[in-house]
Design a protein around this motif. Structure first.
Motif, PDB file in Angstrom:
ATOM      1  N   ASN A  83       1.604  21.875 -10.772  1.00 26.43           N
ATOM      2  CA  ASN A  83       0.430  21.118 -10.652  1.00 26.43           C
ATOM      3  C   ASN A  83       0.294  19.856 -10.862  1.00 26.43           C
ATOM      4  OD1 ASN A  83       0.431  19.800 -12.869  1.00 26.43           O
ATOM      5  ND2 ASN A  83       1.036  21.588 -14.539  1.00 26.43           N
ATOM      6  N   THR A  84      -1.272  19.610 -10.449  1.00 18.38           N
ATOM      7  CA  THR A  84      -0.768  18.520  -9.596  1.00 18.38           C
ATOM      8  C   THR A  84      -1.370  17.558 -11.126  1.00 18.38           C
ATOM      9  OG1 THR A  84      -3.949  19.160 -11.036  1.00 18.38           O
ATOM     10  CG2 THR A  84      -2.892  19.252  -8.718  1.00 18.38           C
ATOM     11  N   ASP A  85      -1.076  17.463 -12.016  1.00 18.02           N
ATOM     12  CA  ASP A  85      -0.672  16.306 -13.237  1.00 18.02           C
ATOM     13  C   ASP A  85       0.836  16.152 -12.894  1.00 18.02           C
ATOM     14  OD1 ASP A  85      -3.260  16.482 -13.990  1.00 18.02           O
ATOM     15  OD2 ASP A  85      -2.767  17.551 -15.816  1.00 18.02           O
ATOM     16  N   GLU A  86       1.914  17.070 -12.418  1.00 17.83           N
ATOM     17  CA  GLU A  86       2.553  17.099 -12.567  1.00 17.83           C
ATOM     18  C   GLU A  86       3.554  16.012 -10.988  1.00 17.83           C
ATOM     19  OE1 GLU A  86       5.820  20.568 -13.597  1.00 17.83           O
ATOM     20  OE2 GLU A  86       4.365  21.417 -12.540  1.00 17.83           O
ATOM     21  N   ILE A  87       2.416  16.605 -10.288  1.00 17.12           N
ATOM     22  CA  ILE A  87       2.922  15.757  -8.392  1.00 17.12           C
ATOM     23  C   ILE A  87       1.596  14.621  -8.904  1.00 17.12           C
ATOM     24  CG2 ILE A  87       1.598  15.482  -6.334  1.00 17.12           C
ATOM     25  CD1 ILE A  87       1.187  18.977  -6.544  1.00 17.12           C
ATOM     26  N   PHE A  88       0.988  14.234  -9.486  1.00 20.71           N
ATOM     27  CA  PHE A  88       0.441  13.468  -9.669  1.00 20.71           C
ATOM     28  C   PHE A  88       1.224  12.136 -10.604  1.00 20.71           C
ATOM     29  CE2 PHE A  88      -3.814  14.869  -9.136  1.00 20.71           C
ATOM     30  CZ  PHE A  88      -3.781  14.835  -8.165  1.00 20.71           C
ATOM     31  N   SER A  89       2.384  12.195 -11.862  1.00 20.53           N
ATOM     32  CA  SER A  89       3.260  11.903 -12.707  1.00 20.53           C
ATOM     33  C   SER A  89       4.389  11.366 -11.904  1.00 20.53           C
ATOM     34  CB  SER A  89       3.360  12.710 -14.273  1.00 20.53           C
ATOM     35  OG  SER A  89       3.428  12.027 -14.419  1.00 20.53           O
ATOM     36  N   ALA A  90       5.490  12.551 -10.968  1.00 19.49           N
ATOM     37  CA  ALA A  90       5.938  12.043 -10.383  1.00 19.49           C
ATOM     38  C   ALA A  90       5.313  10.910  -8.886  1.00 19.49           C
ATOM     39  CB  ALA A  90       6.575  13.831  -9.632  1.00 19.49           C
ATOM     40  N   ILE A  91       4.816  11.071  -8.563  1.00 21.32           N
ATOM     41  CA  ILE A  91       4.466   9.832  -7.786  1.00 21.32           C
ATOM     42  C   ILE A  91       4.483   9.174  -8.261  1.00 21.32           C
ATOM     43  CG2 ILE A  91       2.749   8.930  -6.118  1.00 21.32           C
ATOM     44  CD1 ILE A  91       1.819  11.707  -4.970  1.00 21.32           C
ATOM     45  N   LEU A  92       3.459   8.593  -9.551  1.00 22.78           N
ATOM     46  CA  LEU A  92       3.692   7.005  -9.985  1.00 22.78           C
ATOM     47  C   LEU A  92       5.087   6.871 -10.884  1.00 22.78           C
ATOM     48  CD1 LEU A  92       2.076   4.937 -11.489  1.00 22.78           C
ATOM     49  CD2 LEU A  92       2.170   6.439 -13.645  1.00 22.78           C
ATOM     50  N   ASP A  93       5.939   7.752 -10.985  1.00 25.06           N
ATOM     51  CA  ASP A  93       7.824   7.559 -11.666  1.00 25.06           C
ATOM     52  C   ASP A  93       7.641   7.126 -10.378  1.00 25.06           C
ATOM     53  OD1 ASP A  93       6.589   8.249 -14.040  1.00 25.06           O
ATOM     54  OD2 ASP A  93       7.643  10.207 -13.756  1.00 25.06           O
ATOM     55  N   MET A 132       3.052   0.008  -6.830  1.00 28.64           N
ATOM     56  CA  MET A 132       2.284   0.291  -5.248  1.00 28.64           C
ATOM     57  C   MET A 132       0.890   1.607  -5.677  1.00 28.64           C
ATOM     58  SD  MET A 132       6.071   1.414  -2.942  1.00 28.64           S
ATOM     59  CE  MET A 132       4.628   2.161  -1.478  1.00 28.64           C
ATOM     60  N   CYS A 133       0.690   2.176  -6.651  1.00 32.25           N
ATOM     61  CA  CYS A 133      -0.024   3.636  -8.075  1.00 32.25           C
ATOM     62  C   CYS A 133      -0.477   2.192  -8.314  1.00 32.25           C
ATOM     63  CB  CYS A 133       0.482   4.155  -8.417  1.00 32.25           C
ATOM     64  SG  CYS A 133       1.622   5.063  -7.122  1.00 32.25           S
ATOM     65  N   VAL A 134      -1.678   1.861  -7.545  1.00 28.68           N
ATOM     66  CA  VAL A 134      -1.988   0.854  -8.321  1.00 28.68           C
ATOM     67  C   VAL A 134      -3.129   1.562  -9.432  1.00 28.68           C
ATOM     68  CG1 VAL A 134      -4.039  -1.260  -8.244  1.00 28.68           C
ATOM     69  CG2 VAL A 134      -1.224  -0.895  -7.258  1.00 28.68           C
ATOM     70  N   PRO A 135      -3.849   2.190 -10.440  1.00 34.53           N
ATOM     71  CA  PRO A 135      -4.941   2.472 -11.120  1.00 34.53           C
ATOM     72  C   PRO A 135      -6.450   2.010 -11.155  1.00 34.53           C
ATOM     73  CG  PRO A 135      -2.854   1.887 -13.005  1.00 34.53           C
ATOM     74  CD  PRO A 135      -2.981   0.979 -11.837  1.00 34.53           C
ATOM     75  N   SER A 136      -6.162   0.460 -11.241  1.00 33.50           N
ATOM     76  CA  SER A 136      -7.866  -0.428 -10.734  1.00 33.50           C
ATOM     77  C   SER A 136      -8.231   0.089  -9.138  1.00 33.50           C
ATOM     78  CB  SER A 136      -7.795  -1.663 -11.451  1.00 33.50           C
ATOM     79  OG  SER A 136      -6.689  -1.997 -10.355  1.00 33.50           O
ATOM     80  N   PRO A 169       0.763  -1.511   0.378  1.00 33.65           N
ATOM     81  CA  PRO A 169       0.054  -0.056   0.149  1.00 33.65           C
ATOM     82  C   PRO A 169       0.676   1.499  -0.268  1.00 33.65           C
ATOM     83  CG  PRO A 169       0.152  -0.808   2.170  1.00 33.65           C
ATOM     84  CD  PRO A 169       1.044  -2.231   1.102  1.00 33.65           C
ATOM     85  N   LEU A 170       0.137   2.192  -0.557  1.00 31.11           N
ATOM     86  CA  LEU A 170       1.149   3.458  -0.564  1.00 31.11           C
ATOM     87  C   LEU A 170       0.862   4.412   0.809  1.00 31.11           C
ATOM     88  CD1 LEU A 170       3.273   5.829  -1.886  1.00 31.11           C
ATOM     89  CD2 LEU A 170       0.954   6.093  -3.222  1.00 31.11           C
ATOM     90  N   THR A 171       0.876   4.606   1.435  1.00 24.91           N
ATOM     91  CA  THR A 171       0.387   4.429   2.605  1.00 24.91           C
ATOM     92  C   THR A 171       0.776   6.197   2.325  1.00 24.91           C
ATOM     93  OG1 THR A 171       2.396   5.201   3.400  1.00 24.91           O
ATOM     94  CG2 THR A 171       1.360   3.271   4.354  1.00 24.91           C
ATOM     95  N   ASN A 172      -0.325   7.093   4.111  1.00 25.30           N
ATOM     96  CA  ASN A 172      -0.608   8.603   3.584  1.00 25.30           C
ATOM     97  C   ASN A 172       1.636   8.703   3.813  1.00 25.30           C
ATOM     98  OD1 ASN A 172      -3.107   8.406   2.920  1.00 25.30           O
ATOM     99  ND2 ASN A 172      -3.509   9.633   4.980  1.00 25.30           N
ATOM    100  N   GLN A 173       1.518   8.642   5.058  1.00 26.37           N
ATOM    101  CA  GLN A 173       3.184   9.436   5.073  1.00 26.37           C
ATOM    102  C   GLN A 173       4.061   9.281   3.732  1.00 26.37           C
ATOM    103  OE1 GLN A 173       1.611   6.795   7.043  1.00 26.37           O
ATOM    104  NE2 GLN A 173       0.880   7.487   8.962  1.00 26.37           N
ATOM    105  N   LEU A 174       3.779   7.707   2.551  1.00 25.12           N
ATOM    106  CA  LEU A 174       4.853   7.978   2.116  1.00 25.12           C
ATOM    107  C   LEU A 174       4.616   8.762   1.031  1.00 25.12           C
ATOM    108  CD1 LEU A 174       5.102   4.156   1.617  1.00 25.12           C
ATOM    109  CD2 LEU A 174       7.252   5.520   1.972  1.00 25.12           C
ATOM    110  N   ILE A 175       3.378   9.478   1.077  1.00 26.54           N
ATOM    111  CA  ILE A 175       2.763  10.820   0.026  1.00 26.54           C
ATOM    112  C   ILE A 175       3.570  12.135   0.649  1.00 26.54           C
ATOM    113  CG2 ILE A 175       1.392  11.477  -1.317  1.00 26.54           C
ATOM    114  CD1 ILE A 175      -0.754   8.621  -1.122  1.00 26.54           C
TER     115      ILE A 175
END
Length: 86
Positions: free
Chosen positions: A26-36, A42-46, A7-13
């Motif tokens: 911007n939010t797109d950059e943030i979400f992309s960087a987290i996935l990368d 850990m970032c399961v899209p389903s 699991p990707l926990t709040n503490q890791l994020i």
């Protein structure tokens, strides 16, 4: 043997955001960087939140907004760009 998801926990994020948001992103950059950074394992899209949003994106938005409310981050008027307060 089944594949185990970690699991990707709040503490890791939160730790990632604190290091990553040194300037406006911007939010797109943030979400992309987290996935990368954490990968698809850990970032399961389903995995969806209660409102149907991808879970890691929903968690990240919640943490960003709470961080703005608590003075950790700054955000623009539309809450689409964020940066860490110095």
């Amino acid at each position: 043997m089944s594949k185990k998801n970690y699991p990707l926990t709040n503490q890791l994020i939160e730790g990632f955001l604190y290091k990553f948001l040194t300037d406006w992103k911007n939010t797109d950059e943030i979400f992309s960087a987290i996935l990368d950074n954490f990968g698809a394992e850990m970032c399961v899209p389903s995995e969806l939140s209660k409102n149907g949003e991808i879970k890691y994106i929903h968690k990240t938005k919640s943490l960003l907004l709470r961080g703005c409310k608590n003075g950790i981050y700054s955000c623009d008027k539309n809450q689409t760009k964020f940066k860490k307060n110095e």
